[in-house]
Design an enzyme around this catalytic site. Structure first.
Site, PDB file in Angstrom:
ATOM      1  N   ARG A   1       0.806  -1.232   0.000  1.00  0.00           N
ATOM      2  CA  ARG A   1       0.000   0.000   0.000  1.00  0.00           C
ATOM      3  C   ARG A   1       0.835   1.276   0.000  1.00  0.00           C
ATOM      4  O   ARG A   1       0.485   2.239  -0.673  1.00  0.00           O
ATOM      5  CB  ARG A   1      -1.054  -0.020   1.109  1.00  0.00           C
ATOM      6  CG  ARG A   1      -0.565   0.101   2.513  1.00  0.00           C
ATOM      7  CD  ARG A   1      -1.460  -0.639   3.450  1.00  0.00           C
ATOM      8  NE  ARG A   1      -1.197  -2.060   3.344  1.00  0.00           N
ATOM      9  CZ  ARG A   1      -2.103  -3.001   3.342  1.00  0.00           C
ATOM     10  NH1 ARG A   1      -3.357  -2.706   3.442  1.00  0.00           N
ATOM     11  NH2 ARG A   1      -1.741  -4.267   3.251  1.00  0.00           N
ATOM     12  N   THR A   2       1.937   1.289   0.722  1.00  0.00           N
ATOM     13  CA  THR A   2       2.717   2.532   0.787  1.00  0.00           C
ATOM     14  C   THR A   2       3.321   2.858  -0.572  1.00  0.00           C
ATOM     15  O   THR A   2       3.282   3.992  -1.034  1.00  0.00           O
ATOM     16  CB  THR A   2       3.805   2.423   1.871  1.00  0.00           C
ATOM     17  OG1 THR A   2       3.178   2.052   3.104  1.00  0.00           O
ATOM     18  CG2 THR A   2       4.541   3.736   2.065  1.00  0.00           C
TER      19      THR A   2
ATOM     20  N   LYS B   1      23.654  -6.705  -6.551  1.00  0.00           N
ATOM     21  CA  LYS B   1      25.042  -6.996  -6.936  1.00  0.00           C
ATOM     22  C   LYS B   1      26.024  -6.462  -5.901  1.00  0.00           C
ATOM     23  O   LYS B   1      27.221  -6.434  -6.129  1.00  0.00           O
ATOM     24  CB  LYS B   1      25.347  -6.353  -8.301  1.00  0.00           C
ATOM     25  CG  LYS B   1      24.490  -6.862  -9.432  1.00  0.00           C
ATOM     26  CD  LYS B   1      24.902  -6.200 -10.740  1.00  0.00           C
ATOM     27  CE  LYS B   1      23.952  -6.559 -11.868  1.00  0.00           C
ATOM     28  NZ  LYS B   1      24.189  -5.711 -13.029  1.00  0.00           N
TER      29      LYS B   1
ATOM     30  N   ARG C   1      12.165   3.646   1.366  1.00  0.00           N
ATOM     31  CA  ARG C   1      11.880   2.715   2.469  1.00  0.00           C
ATOM     32  C   ARG C   1      13.090   1.815   2.614  1.00  0.00           C
ATOM     33  O   ARG C   1      13.623   1.289   1.638  1.00  0.00           O
ATOM     34  CB  ARG C   1      10.633   1.888   2.170  1.00  0.00           C
ATOM     35  CG  ARG C   1      10.475   0.712   3.126  1.00  0.00           C
ATOM     36  CD  ARG C   1       9.154   0.024   3.016  1.00  0.00           C
ATOM     37  NE  ARG C   1       8.104   0.807   3.636  1.00  0.00           N
ATOM     38  CZ  ARG C   1       6.893   0.329   3.920  1.00  0.00           C
ATOM     39  NH1 ARG C   1       6.586  -0.918   3.622  1.00  0.00           N
ATOM     40  NH2 ARG C   1       5.994   1.093   4.487  1.00  0.00           N
TER      41      ARG C   1
ATOM     42  N   HIS D   1       7.810   6.294  10.413  1.00  0.00           N
ATOM     43  CA  HIS D   1       7.000   6.120   9.207  1.00  0.00           C
ATOM     44  C   HIS D   1       6.048   7.319   9.201  1.00  0.00           C
ATOM     45  O   HIS D   1       4.862   7.195   9.489  1.00  0.00           O
ATOM     46  CB  HIS D   1       6.254   4.786   9.299  1.00  0.00           C
ATOM     47  CG  HIS D   1       5.586   4.333   8.038  1.00  0.00           C
ATOM     48  ND1 HIS D   1       5.481   5.131   6.907  1.00  0.00           N
ATOM     49  CD2 HIS D   1       4.965   3.159   7.733  1.00  0.00           C
ATOM     50  CE1 HIS D   1       4.835   4.448   5.966  1.00  0.00           C
ATOM     51  NE2 HIS D   1       4.507   3.264   6.445  1.00  0.00           N
TER      52      HIS D   1
HETATM   53  C1  NCD Z   1       3.503  -0.718   8.079  1.00  0.00           C
HETATM   54  C2  NCD Z   1       4.990  -0.639   7.823  1.00  0.00           C
HETATM   55  O1  NCD Z   1       5.465  -1.024   6.775  1.00  0.00           O
HETATM   56  O2  NCD Z   1       5.652  -0.172   8.731  1.00  0.00           O
HETATM   57  N1  NCD Z   1       2.721  -0.920   6.958  1.00  0.00           N
HETATM   58  C3  NCD Z   1       2.421   0.121   6.147  1.00  0.00           C
HETATM   59  O3  NCD Z   1       3.241   0.951   5.819  1.00  0.00           O
HETATM   60  N2  NCD Z   1       1.145   0.219   5.761  1.00  0.00           N
HETATM   61  C4  NCD Z   1       3.176  -1.646   9.156  1.00  0.00           C
HETATM   62  C5  NCD Z   1       3.505  -3.092   8.985  1.00  0.00           C
HETATM   63  O4  NCD Z   1       4.252  -3.482   8.106  1.00  0.00           O
HETATM   64  O5  NCD Z   1       2.993  -3.856   9.794  1.00  0.00           O
END
Ligand code: NCD
Length: 320
Positions: A58-59, A86, A108, A136
């Site tokens: 989703r992110t 690599k 990320r 986050h």
């Molecule tokens: C979260 C994350 O990646 O920190 N998910 C997200 O971004 N929607 C929480 C998770 O992974 O549980």
């Protein structure tokens, strides 16, 4: 509309008025996103690169859509096929992409602090899409918008954050944000999933759901982050669900109009009952996803605005 940040690395660096600026602007994007024609030209001509070194559904999708709806050229780097495999370092990868002149870099990474390090090396605006157990920020902002819309305010609420708090960047960013906006925060987890130094967070700490959920306005559930666990943090998933899994029975300890949240991905039957998660009268989980796109659009617009102003100043100085 105050927003002074150069990068969005964490909620830690945002003042309450900047948080309100993001949420107010995001409200406008919620309306736009519900129209058939969702496109604006706020980022027209600008380049956004998404670098996801950790899995995401989703992110990643949300940042990609947000950039496209703002009119940016968006490129999502697939780490699985990149030179990272690599042996190239994070900084080398970032410097290579930086040389292609992006304006926004969304990152990320599984290491806490990796995104901050990267931001110090590049000359575009960096957005943290989750770094290790650290922060986050866009998740906390989208959660804040969801709460504000459901409860009509974002202060003087009792918010219970439950589950794997120790490994959760979502919990960390949320408790910083909710604290800045003067809410009462309760953390509920088995002692093995509570972070060390929790007594200094200024939150109320519980290991029992019945006590912790009492009179809560908001119940925020967290996923068991098995990928960050290196041993036996819980006896079994069955036992965990029995004690900490949210179902209608446990939710009854909270206020009758309490809302249920989860950042996703959800483990149904582990941290939350599937039927409750789907109950549109209590669960705002799908609203969180919708708010995510709007909040990311707002963050990117504000950062792009600051970036343009900074570049304008530099150009003026060079010309003077
Ligand atoms: C979260 C994350 O990646 O920190 N998910 C997200 O971004 N929607 C929480 C998770 O992974 O549980």
């Amino acid at each position: 509309m105050p927003f002074r940040a150069r990068h969005l690395l964490g909620i830690e660096h945002l003042a309450p008025d900047e948080i309100t600026t993001v949420l107010d602007l995001a409200e406008r994007y919620v309306d736009l996103n519900r129209r058939t024609i969702k496109r604006t030209d706020v980022l027209a001509g600008m380049t956004q690169i998404n670098m996801f070194f950790e899995n995401s559904t989703r992110t990643q999708a949300s940042f990609e859509l947000a950039g496209k709806r703002l009119g940016a050229d968006v490129m999502t780097m697939s780490v699985a096929q990149s030179s990272v495999k690599k042996g190239e370092t994070l900084i080398d990868t970032a410097m290579t992409l930086n040389a292609m002149q992006p304006d926004l870099l969304v990152v990320r990474h599984s290491s806490s602090g990796a995104v901050n390090l990267l931001a110090s090396k590049v000359n575009c605006a960096v957005l943290n899409a989750g770094d290790g157990r650290h922060e986050h920020p866009t998740q906390a902002l989208l959660d804040a918008l969801t709460i504000r819309r459901a409860k009509g305010r974002l202060h003087r609420l009792t918010v219970a954050i439950c589950g794997d708090i120790a490994h959760s960047r979502v919990a960390r960013s949320n408790l910083i944000l909710l604290g800045k906006m003067e809410n009462r925060i309760r953390l509920i987890a088995p002692p093995t999933l509570m972070p060390s130094g929790v007594s200094e967070f200024g939150c109320e700490v519980y290991d029992d759901m019945a006590e912790g959920l009492k009179d809560a306005d908001v119940v925020m559930m967290l996923r068991l982050q098995k990928e960050r666990m290196d041993g036996g943090f819980i006896p079994s998933e069955r036992e965990y669900y029995h004690r900490y899994g949210l179902d209608a029975e446990k939710l009854a300890y909270a206020k009758p109009d309490a809302i249920v949240m989860h950042p996703g991905p959800m483990n149904r039957g582990v941290e939350i009952d599937g039927t409750l998660a789907d109950d549109i009268n209590r669960s705002v989980i799908q609203d969180q996803v919708e708010m995510g796109v709007a909040v990311r659009m707002a963050c990117m617009e504000l950062l792009a605005r600051n970036l343009k102003a900074e570049r304008g100043r530099v150009a003026a100085e060079a010309g003077a």
